[in-house]
Write a protein that holds these residues in place. Structure first.
Motif, mmCIF file in Angstrom:
data_model
loop_
_atom_site.group_PDB
_atom_site.id
_atom_site.type_symbol
_atom_site.label_atom_id
_atom_site.label_comp_id
_atom_site.label_asym_id
_atom_site.label_seq_id
_atom_site.Cartn_x
_atom_site.Cartn_y
_atom_site.Cartn_z
ATOM 1 N N SER A 80 10.923 -37.133 6.706
ATOM 2 C CA SER A 80 11.258 -37.067 5.749
ATOM 3 C C SER A 80 10.910 -37.916 4.097
ATOM 4 O O SER A 80 9.833 -38.910 4.120
ATOM 5 N N TYR A 89 10.139 -39.190 0.586
ATOM 6 C CA TYR A 89 11.400 -39.597 -0.598
ATOM 7 C C TYR A 89 10.327 -39.319 -1.751
ATOM 8 O O TYR A 89 9.632 -40.184 -1.605
ATOM 9 N N LEU A 120 19.215 -37.509 0.396
ATOM 10 C CA LEU A 120 18.228 -37.928 1.681
ATOM 11 C C LEU A 120 19.216 -37.846 2.650
ATOM 12 O O LEU A 120 18.931 -37.260 4.135
#
Ligand SMILES: *[C@@H]1O[C@H](CO)[C@@H](O)[C@H](O)[C@H]1NC(C)=O
Ligand SMILES: *[C@@H]1O[C@H](CO)[C@@H](O)[C@H](O)[C@H]1NC(C)=O
Ligand SMILES: *[C@@H]1O[C@H](CO)[C@@H](O)[C@H](O)[C@H]1NC(C)=O
Ligand SMILES: *[C@@H]1O[C@H](CO)[C@@H](O)[C@H](O)[C@H]1NC(C)=O
Ligand SMILES: *[C@@H]1O[C@H](CO)[C@@H](O)[C@H](O)[C@H]1NC(C)=O
Ligand SMILES: *[C@@H]1O[C@H](CO)[C@@H](O)[C@H](O)[C@H]1NC(C)=O
Ligand SMILES: *[C@@H]1O[C@H](CO)[C@@H](O)[C@H](O)[C@H]1NC(C)=O
Ligand SMILES: *[C@@H]1O[C@H](CO)[C@@H](O)[C@H](O)[C@H]1NC(C)=O
Length: 384
Positions: free
Chosen positions: A186, A188, A310
């Motif tokens: 992921s 961010y 997230l």
């Protein structure tokens, strides 16, 4: 009127690790190949270490921290990230990569010229005029030389060793990380999207190799609030992260990611209040001390909210929608750097836009609880 308590943080002296040991694959690591992974790209400020701790607390493997120029220059920002790791002895298991100094096109003088024509932003981030008085008072550098380091701004007034930066090309680090762990990482983003745009342009497979992009930013339809609200309302409803580097914002938000999430106004009600402070202060460790001395509670917990979405989307995101999104990159537009949203049948035909998830609301107490717990019981390199 930045919130600053004269509070001397008792710094522990750390035995310096040999550089050969740094960033080496962790021994006895609990993280496995299957652990969710994250790269945290931010315009780091002194108290922002809670972002790292939140990810560790939810068993994420933090592959690295990268810095961009948005609130301050990327160098100062990268050193805040390093200082945040130092406070908990995390420098040996999490590397920091400095990102690009400048946006793709924007500069302090172009930004000031734009403001002269379209009106000033309440918060101008790194493009605010250089102010040495403010720097002496502990604010991060703005405008002037991107290599400026302001020692007073760091936790405890301690500048971390710049040679501990793992590298100076954040975009390359991101590209290599998502290639190493396809579909697991992921990304961010809570500052300018410059490094991410550079990674996209350097490697056409970058976005498909990543798992997702979660962005703190993407305000929409806020002009009425900016006109009728007070200065703070105008401030918290402006989109500085995207507006610092409009061209990168457009590149990043229109690329072919598997998943993009925008967290903006949904964070505007998340405030660390006096009760939260008392709770944090009830535990005395290097992180809670630093947080209490450096956090600025007048502003919403934007970055923590995006991080919480997230990390634990199912429980944190209470209402969201999806729309196709573009970013205004016309310098002569007052909306330069802001998003424009479309439903699918009305989306422009002449360019390839993509749909994104847009947060309407979050579980505010849950966000704060994640943030508080992360600092009150910080993970160490031994348990990540
Ligand atoms: C960091 O490491 C030093 C030296 O090993 C130790 O004294 C200190 O307690 C550690 N600090 C934290 C927050 O883990
Ligand atoms: C510079 O910063 C100081 C301290 O924060 C502030 O009082 C002053 O108004 C600033 N100067 C300008 C020109 O913005
Ligand atoms: C402060 O926030 C906590 C949740 O973190 C909440 O329970 C409490 O009611 C809030 N206090 C005030 C005065 O708003
Ligand atoms: C927290 O602990 C430090 C020592 O690590 C001590 O110097 C300081 O006074 C303590 N602060 C509070 C508020 O208890
Ligand atoms: C989600 O938010 C939108 C926009 O505020 C609102 O119209 C809708 O009713 C909300 N949905 C739910 C389930 O709360
Ligand atoms: C948005 O993208 C998701 C994932 O690709 C898809 O499931 C959804 O149908 C899309 N929404 C629209 C309106 O196209
Ligand atoms: C992104 O992923 C989430 C969680 O799997 C899903 O609910 C959402 O529809 C996706 N959004 C888009 C735009 O693909
Ligand atoms: C990591 O593994 C050790 C040994 O198995 C265990 O004691 C510890 O609780 C684990 N830490 C975490 C955060 O899961």
């Amino acid at each position: 009127m930045k919130f600053m308590i004269a509070y001397t943080v008792a710094l522990l002296s750390y035995s310096s690790l040999s550089s050969a040991l740094r960033h080496e694959k962790r021994q006895n690591s609990n993280a496995t190949n299957a652990s969710p992974k994250i790269i945290i790209d931010n315009d780091w400020g002194a108290p922002d270490f809670y972002l790292i701790l939140m990810a560790l607390a939810l068993d994420y493997e933090v592959l690295g921290l990268t810095s961009n120029s948005a609130n301050t220059w990327a160098l100062q920002s990268s050193l805040h990230a390093l200082r945040g790791l130092e406070l908990g002895n995390l420098t040996s298991c999490i590397p920091v990569y400095k990102g690009a100094d400048y946006p793709l096109l924007n500069t302090p003088s172009l930004f000031q010229s734009w403001q002269y024509i379209h009106g000033a932003l309440p918060w101008q981030g790194v493009f605010a005029p250089e102010n040495l008085t403010a720097q002496a008072a502990g604010f991060d550098p703005t405008s002037g030389d991107p290599n400026t380091i302001n020692p007073v701004a760091f936790v405890g007034g301690t500048v971390p060793d710049q040679s501990l930066l793992a590298g100076y090309q954040a975009a390359i680090f991101m590209i290599e990380s998502v290639r190493k762990y396809p579909s697991q990482v992921s990304i961010y983003s809570a500052g300018a999207l410059t490094n991410i745009a550079l990674a996209i342009r350097l490697d056409p497979t970058f976005t498909q190799n990543a798992k997702e992009l979660v962005v703190m930013g993407g305000y929409i339809d806020t002009t009425l609030l900016q006109a009728t609200g007070d200065f703070l309302q105008a401030d918290i409803n402006s989109d500085i992260n995207l507006k610092i580097d409009p061209e990168s914002s457009k590149i990043a938000l229109t690329a072919d990611w598997k998943n993009v999430t925008l967290v903006s106004a949904a964070a505007n009600n998340v405030f660390i209040n006096a009760t939260d402070y008392a709770e944090i202060s009830s535990v005395n460790n290097t992180y809670t001390q630093a947080f209490v001395s450096k956090y600025f509670p007048v502003l919403p917990a934007w970055d923590a909210t995006a991080m919480a979405v997230l990390l634990d989307r199912e429980n944190v995101l209470t209402n969201s929608t999806e729309f196709f999104v573009d970013v205004d990159v016309a310098w002569f537009s007052p909306y330069y750097g802001e998003i424009r949203a479309y439903q699918q049948i009305l989306a422009p035909m002449g360019q390839q836009l993509r749909n994104v998830s847009y947060a309407f609301s979050v579980d505010e107490d849950r966000v704060k609880s994640m943030m508080k717990q992360a600092m009150m019981q910080p993970r160490t390199c031994a348990d990540v």
